[in-house]
Design an enzyme around this catalytic site. Structure first.
Site, short mmCIF file in Angstrom:
data_model
loop_
_atom_site.label_atom_id
_atom_site.label_comp_id
_atom_site.label_asym_id
_atom_site.label_seq_id
_atom_site.Cartn_x
_atom_site.Cartn_y
_atom_site.Cartn_z
CB CYS A 8 9.36 40.79 34.78
SG CYS A 8 8.17 40.60 36.37
CG HIS A 11 13.31 40.88 37.90
ND1 HIS A 11 12.90 42.07 37.45
CD2 HIS A 11 12.22 40.35 38.36
CE1 HIS A 11 11.62 42.33 37.52
NE2 HIS A 11 11.08 41.21 37.95
CD GLU A 25 16.52 43.09 36.41
OE1 GLU A 25 16.51 42.31 35.55
OE2 GLU A 25 15.04 43.49 36.56
#
Ligand code: XMP
Length: 509
Positions: free
Chosen positions: A79, A167, A169
């Site tokens: 990002c 993202h 994660e």
């Protein structure tokens, strides 16, 4: 040498989550603020750049020395990290016409790109950004796109630098873990050998080297962190570890004795100190929660200091500090504002003049538990709900008396025992009873009563930062309420707390 990944934090709320995911792959990583990058030695296998609330177009956008590491180490920008590299490497980042937030699907993946190995076309990813990479430099190639984000991922040719706009994660990025594994294993060459056993082995060796024949004093609380820290230290230096367990009169019912017993069973060199009266005296007449916390903190230090002085020639203070406390105290934005006077690292005063040893300061809570299991620590200790340092003092609203402590201990024990026997204790993150300074009318037999109220609290949470109240079964609540009202003298009403955090906190004070 312990190989590691550096995660540079630009202030994203997800930075810790990236670290969690890396560690779930049995790879050790450290988070550092973008402006305090440590010396990069041979142990560093790669760098991940986090997201950020900033835009690269802002004058005060966070910078780091990309050129220094580019070409020598694999780098993955996530990002903001991806936008940063693109923007300051010949491309351009602009505000996107619409905020790209939420789920999207990869409708283009460049074939045979290592970063996307085993990530299928159409894979769902999760976006959260207001800016978009509008133009990339000539040496960049687009390796993935969604229908609205052309540069969803890029690679700088001839290097191991990658950027991804989404993202990986968060769990909404379905193949995020696979992508991280591709970066960490296939691109950085990490060997995935960081396990609880390897952590224990390395830590014990390090502690032995660091402490030699020195003596360490450590305060045990009965909680997971201090217990695991104690067992690790004990395995490293044996009887040179002196543990102190203080009864502050604010523990749960029978907890002092049972915890002391289990520590003794573990072979720890432990001294129990009954300091109940000193705490009650200091708390007498105090109603303000912060004043109560401060009084307890002060008396604890006095009691602990007295006990530590009895250990001849001690030079170290052991602490069960864990990684989130460390990150919090060095975060990009600095330590977050103190809402309640806890969660601060290094709570003991300078006059103790002891060096500090914190064997768990690189671990997250669940990792501490796994290490504890590998060390063979009693599951009852490892599975215990978090319990605040000031104990029942912040669960008795208003002033503290031994009588109120006794009432609350009885009610709390009924509550917790019922959670255990109903098999829900382990599903709840934290539970406890609260003594309210409110009297209400009741009727028992033919008599009108005017007695106090007990509130029950149970929450689900991951880290205590946010929490939802638990939907405990009504039948169980009814059973607990009956048992408390019938057995605990002084209580004629039981209520259940249905507030989540935020806006309510977990503790009432
Ligand atoms: P709150 O009430 O802030 O609690 O939502 C979050 C977590 O922190 C614990 N807590 C404390 N722990 N000293 C501690 O050691 C304290 O003064 C304290 N106050 C709250 C709370 O039990 C929960 O796990």
């Amino acid at each position: 040498m312990q190989e590691k990944i550096l995660i540079l934090d630009f202030g994203s709320q997800f930075t810790q989550l990236i670290a969690r995911r890396v560690r779930e792959l049995n790879i050790y990583c450290e988070i550092h603020p973008f402006n305090k990058v440590p010396e990069v030695d041979a142990s560093v296998k790669g760098i991940i750049l986090s997201g950020s609330p900033y835009s690269v177009r802002q004058d005060d956008a966070p910078h780091f020395e990309f050129a220094k590491h580019h070409k020598t180490l694999p780098i993955l920008g996530v990002c903001y990290g991806a936008q940063y590299v693109a923007h300051f490497h010949g491309g351009e980042v602009l505000a996107s016409s619409t905020r790209e937030y939420g789920r999207a699907n990869l409708d283009f993946i460049k074939p045979d790109t290592i970063l996307f190995k085993d990530v299928p076309l159409g894979s769902q990813v999760w976006m959260s950004h207001g800016d978009t990479i509008a133009r990339i430099a000539d040496d960049f190639e687009v390796i993935a796109s969604t229908d609205s984000v052309k540069v969803a991922a890029y690679h700088i040719t001839g290097t191991e630098t990658y950027g991804i706009q989404f993202h990986p994660e968060v769990t909404h990025s379905i193949d995020g873990k696979q992508l991280l594994q591709n970066f960490l294993v296939d691109i950085c060459g990490c060997s995935q050998d960081w396990t609880p056993d390897s952590f224990i082995e390395t830590t014990i060796a390090e502690l032995k080297a660091k402490l030699g024949d020195d003596k360490v004093v450590l305060g045990l609380s009965g909680g997971v962190d201090s217990s695991v820290a104690a067992v690790l230290l004990h395995q490293a230096i044996g009887k040179n570890l002196h543990c102190i367990f203080v009864d502050n009169g604010l523990l749960r019912k029978d907890e002092y004795q049972s915890v002391l017993d289990s520590y003794q069973h573990m072979g720890l060199n432990i001294k129990g100190i009954d300091a109940k009266q000193r705490f009650y005296d200091a708390l007498s007449g105090l109603t303000d929660p912060e004043k109560k916390r401060k009084a307890i903190g002060r008396v604890f230090i006095e009691v602990f200091d007295d006990a530590a002085h009895e250990v001849q020639g001690v030079s170290w203070l052991g602490q069960g500090t864990i990684y989130p406390d460390v990150i919090e105290s060095v975060s990009v934005k600095g330590p977050s504002a103190t809402i309640k006077s806890h969660h601060n690292v290094g709570g003991l005063p300078d006059f103790m003049k002891l060096k500090v040893v914190e064997p768990l300061n690189t671990l997250f809570k669940d990792e501490v538990r796994r290490v504890g299991t590998a060390l063979g620590i009693d599951p009852n200790i490892l599975g215990r709900h978090p319990f605040p340092g000031p104990g029942l003092a912040i669960r008795i609203l208003g002033d503290i008396t031994p009588e109120k402590v006794d009432i609350l201990q009885q009610a709390d024990a009924i509550y917790i025992n019922n959670l255990r026997s109903a098999g829900v204790y382990d599903k709840v993150w934290q539970a406890g009873a609260i003594y309210l300074p409110v009297q209400s009318v009741g009727v028992m037999g033919d008599e009108r009563t005017y007695e106090n109220v007990i509130c029950l609290r149970a929450v689900e949470s991951l880290d205590g930062m946010t929490a939802d109240w638990c939907h405990l079964p009504y039948d169980l609540l009814a059973k607990i309420s009956n048992e408390i009202i019938n057995n605990v003298k002084g209580i004629n009403r039981v209520v259940y707390d249905i507030s989540s955090k935020p806006p309510a906190t977990i503790e009432w004070e």
